[in-house]
Motif scaffolding. Sequence first.
Motif, short mmCIF file in Angstrom:
data_model
loop_
_atom_site.label_atom_id
_atom_site.label_comp_id
_atom_site.label_asym_id
_atom_site.label_seq_id
_atom_site.Cartn_x
_atom_site.Cartn_y
_atom_site.Cartn_z
N SER A 23 0.80 -1.21 0.00
CA SER A 23 0.00 0.00 0.00
C SER A 23 0.84 1.28 0.00
CB SER A 23 -0.94 0.00 1.21
OG SER A 23 -0.17 0.04 2.38
N SER A 24 2.13 1.17 -0.31
CA SER A 24 2.98 2.35 -0.29
C SER A 24 3.48 2.68 -1.69
CB SER A 24 4.19 2.13 0.62
OG SER A 24 3.78 1.95 1.94
N LYS A 25 3.64 3.96 -1.95
CA LYS A 25 4.26 4.44 -3.17
C LYS A 25 5.44 5.29 -2.75
CE LYS A 25 0.16 4.53 -6.04
NZ LYS A 25 -0.69 5.34 -6.90
N TYR A 26 6.35 5.50 -3.66
CA TYR A 26 7.55 6.25 -3.34
C TYR A 26 7.74 7.41 -4.29
CZ TYR A 26 8.49 2.00 -0.77
OH TYR A 26 8.40 0.94 0.09
N SER A 27 8.16 8.53 -3.72
CA SER A 27 8.56 9.68 -4.50
C SER A 27 10.08 9.76 -4.35
CB SER A 27 7.91 10.94 -3.94
OG SER A 27 8.49 12.09 -4.50
N ILE A 28 10.79 9.66 -5.47
CA ILE A 28 12.24 9.63 -5.42
C ILE A 28 12.80 10.83 -6.17
CG2 ILE A 28 14.30 8.30 -6.07
CD1 ILE A 28 12.44 5.80 -6.05
N GLN A 29 13.75 11.50 -5.53
CA GLN A 29 14.43 12.63 -6.16
C GLN A 29 15.93 12.39 -6.03
OE1 GLN A 29 12.94 16.42 -5.06
NE2 GLN A 29 14.55 17.54 -6.12
N SER A 30 16.65 12.55 -7.13
CA SER A 30 18.09 12.31 -7.13
C SER A 30 18.77 13.42 -7.91
CB SER A 30 18.37 10.95 -7.77
OG SER A 30 19.74 10.69 -7.79
N GLU A 31 19.92 13.84 -7.40
CA GLU A 31 20.66 14.91 -8.08
C GLU A 31 22.14 14.82 -7.73
OE1 GLU A 31 20.35 19.76 -8.24
OE2 GLU A 31 18.55 18.59 -7.81
N THR A 32 22.99 15.17 -8.69
CA THR A 32 24.43 15.23 -8.44
C THR A 32 24.79 16.64 -8.01
OG1 THR A 32 24.85 13.47 -10.04
CG2 THR A 32 26.71 14.88 -9.44
N LEU A 33 25.47 16.73 -6.86
CA LEU A 33 25.82 18.02 -6.27
C LEU A 33 27.32 18.21 -6.24
CD1 LEU A 33 23.52 17.73 -3.12
CD2 LEU A 33 22.95 18.79 -5.31
N CYS A 34 27.76 19.41 -6.58
CA CYS A 34 29.14 19.81 -6.36
C CYS A 34 29.19 20.48 -4.98
CB CYS A 34 29.59 20.80 -7.43
SG CYS A 34 29.67 20.05 -9.06
N VAL A 35 30.39 20.71 -4.47
CA VAL A 35 30.53 21.34 -3.15
C VAL A 35 29.75 22.66 -3.13
CG1 VAL A 35 32.15 22.38 -1.54
CG2 VAL A 35 32.76 20.28 -2.71
N ILE A 46 19.06 19.72 1.13
CA ILE A 46 20.27 19.13 1.67
C ILE A 46 21.44 19.75 0.91
CG2 ILE A 46 21.61 17.02 2.05
CD1 ILE A 46 18.96 15.48 1.96
N LYS A 47 22.40 20.28 1.65
CA LYS A 47 23.56 20.94 1.06
C LYS A 47 24.80 20.07 1.22
CE LYS A 47 25.90 25.40 1.04
NZ LYS A 47 25.82 26.75 1.59
N PHE A 48 25.52 19.84 0.13
CA PHE A 48 26.79 19.12 0.18
C PHE A 48 27.86 20.12 0.58
CE2 PHE A 48 30.37 17.50 -2.80
CZ PHE A 48 31.05 16.92 -1.74
N LYS A 49 28.35 20.00 1.81
CA LYS A 49 29.36 20.93 2.34
C LYS A 49 30.76 20.57 1.88
CE LYS A 49 29.26 23.93 4.88
NZ LYS A 49 29.31 25.36 4.63
N LYS A 50 31.18 19.32 2.19
CA LYS A 50 32.54 18.93 1.81
C LYS A 50 32.77 17.45 2.09
CE LYS A 50 34.63 20.22 6.25
NZ LYS A 50 35.69 20.98 6.89
N ILE A 51 33.87 16.96 1.54
CA ILE A 51 34.37 15.64 1.88
C ILE A 51 35.31 15.83 3.06
CG2 ILE A 51 35.77 13.67 1.12
CD1 ILE A 51 33.10 13.78 -0.31
N VAL A 122 26.36 8.55 -3.79
CA VAL A 122 27.44 8.11 -4.67
C VAL A 122 28.47 9.22 -4.72
CG1 VAL A 122 28.08 7.35 -6.98
CG2 VAL A 122 25.82 6.76 -6.07
N VAL A 123 29.69 8.92 -4.28
CA VAL A 123 30.77 9.91 -4.24
C VAL A 123 31.69 9.69 -5.44
CG1 VAL A 123 32.72 10.80 -2.92
CG2 VAL A 123 30.68 10.00 -1.73
N SER A 124 31.92 10.75 -6.19
CA SER A 124 32.81 10.70 -7.36
C SER A 124 33.81 11.84 -7.25
CB SER A 124 32.02 10.86 -8.65
OG SER A 124 31.11 9.80 -8.80
N VAL A 139 28.74 14.58 -5.25
CA VAL A 139 27.96 13.57 -4.53
C VAL A 139 26.59 13.48 -5.19
CG1 VAL A 139 26.87 12.97 -2.33
CG2 VAL A 139 29.14 13.99 -2.34
N ASN A 140 26.21 12.28 -5.57
CA ASN A 140 24.86 12.06 -6.09
C ASN A 140 24.02 11.56 -4.93
OD1 ASN A 140 22.62 10.29 -7.25
ND2 ASN A 140 23.31 11.45 -9.02
N LEU A 141 23.05 12.38 -4.52
CA LEU A 141 22.15 12.04 -3.42
C LEU A 141 20.79 11.62 -3.96
CD1 LEU A 141 22.68 14.91 -0.80
CD2 LEU A 141 23.55 12.58 -0.70
#
Length: 150
Positions: A23-35, A46-51, A122-124, A139-141
């Motif tokens: 009975s569940s559905k999912y909303s998925i959002q994905s994006e590759t972020l630079c620092v 969500i902010k990618f601050k640093k490695i 995913v860290v590249s 980082v792809n979140l």
Amino acid sequence: MKLSVIILALFHAVFLADQEPVSSKYSIQSETLCVGDNLEFGDYSIKFKKIISDSRCPKGVTCVWAGEVEVLVEFYENGKLKGNKVITGTNIEIGGNEIISEAGISLKEYFGEKNLGITKVVVSPYPGKRKISPEEYSVNLGVTRTIEND
């Protein structure tokens, strides 16, 4: 022997048909972020601050320990900082992508929603022979929201 297999298959089919549908559905959002980039979804971001550190075993090298990568992210609601988290994990290669094994992080602590979580990190680039500069990382979140049907 064939008869018992057929009976077992019929029993299995009847058993599965009697179960209630998911009975569940999912909303998925994905994006590759630079620092410094944000992944925005509704009033949240969500902010990618640093490695913080990257001790993953370089490609082409045999290591006793796989190493790990630590990613610092910040959580915002309506532009207001709600907190930060260091996501730590050892990357696992799946289809050419390195996915942090700690994915499956609940965001309830930051946004108060139990049905919201980070399901992919995913860290590249993956370490090689040369040192990676901080601005080269991305980082792809992936953020998933579970939507329950009644």
